[in-house]
Design a protein around this motif. Structure first.
Motif, short mmCIF file in Angstrom:
data_model
loop_
_atom_site.label_atom_id
_atom_site.label_comp_id
_atom_site.label_asym_id
_atom_site.label_seq_id
_atom_site.Cartn_x
_atom_site.Cartn_y
_atom_site.Cartn_z
N ARG A 1 62.42 110.86 26.59
CA ARG A 1 63.10 111.82 25.71
C ARG A 1 64.56 111.42 25.50
NH1 ARG A 1 62.31 118.08 26.66
NH2 ARG A 1 60.31 117.44 25.89
N ARG B 1 68.54 108.98 18.02
CA ARG B 1 69.00 110.02 17.09
C ARG B 1 70.52 110.05 17.04
NH1 ARG B 1 69.07 112.12 12.64
NH2 ARG B 1 69.56 114.32 12.52
N ALA C 1 66.70 117.26 19.12
CA ALA C 1 66.49 116.07 19.95
C ALA C 1 67.28 116.14 21.26
CB ALA C 1 66.89 114.81 19.18
N ALA D 1 66.57 110.54 22.08
CA ALA D 1 67.82 111.21 21.73
C ALA D 1 68.92 110.18 21.47
CB ALA D 1 68.23 112.17 22.84
#
Length: 90
Positions: free
Chosen positions: A63, A70, A32, A67
């Motif tokens: 993105r 995550r 990630a 992330a």
């Protein structure tokens, strides 16, 4: 890619050096956080909390947000509370 990088910054109050290194290891081995994202780390020091920043260009914002989610999961897995997140443009 041109333009300045932005960053989503996490302040990790209460993370000792060992926990910080474990978190950083997980981040560095997680897909990630691969390029074009960049992870910037500042380890905890006496009286100063550790920081992790996900740096990205505007075109990679989606993105970077994924992330960020995550990273929240990784931090919780290591028993860290998320004390402060700074998101540009939010």
């Amino acid at each position: 890619m041109t333009g300045e990088r932005q960053g989503i910054a996490f302040t990790l109050d209460g993370a000792n050096e060992v926990t910080f290194v474990r978190v950083l290891n997980d981040v560095l081995h997680d897909a990630a956080f691969r390029r074009p994202l960049q992870v910037q780390a500042q380890e905890p020091r006496a009286g100063e909390p550790g920081r992790l920043t996900i740096a990205f260009h505007e075109g990679d914002r989606t993105r970077a947000v994924a992330a960020m989610q995550r990273l929240k999961t990784i931090l919780l897995r290591h028993g860290l509370q998320i004390d402060n997140i700074v998101i540009p443009g939010a």
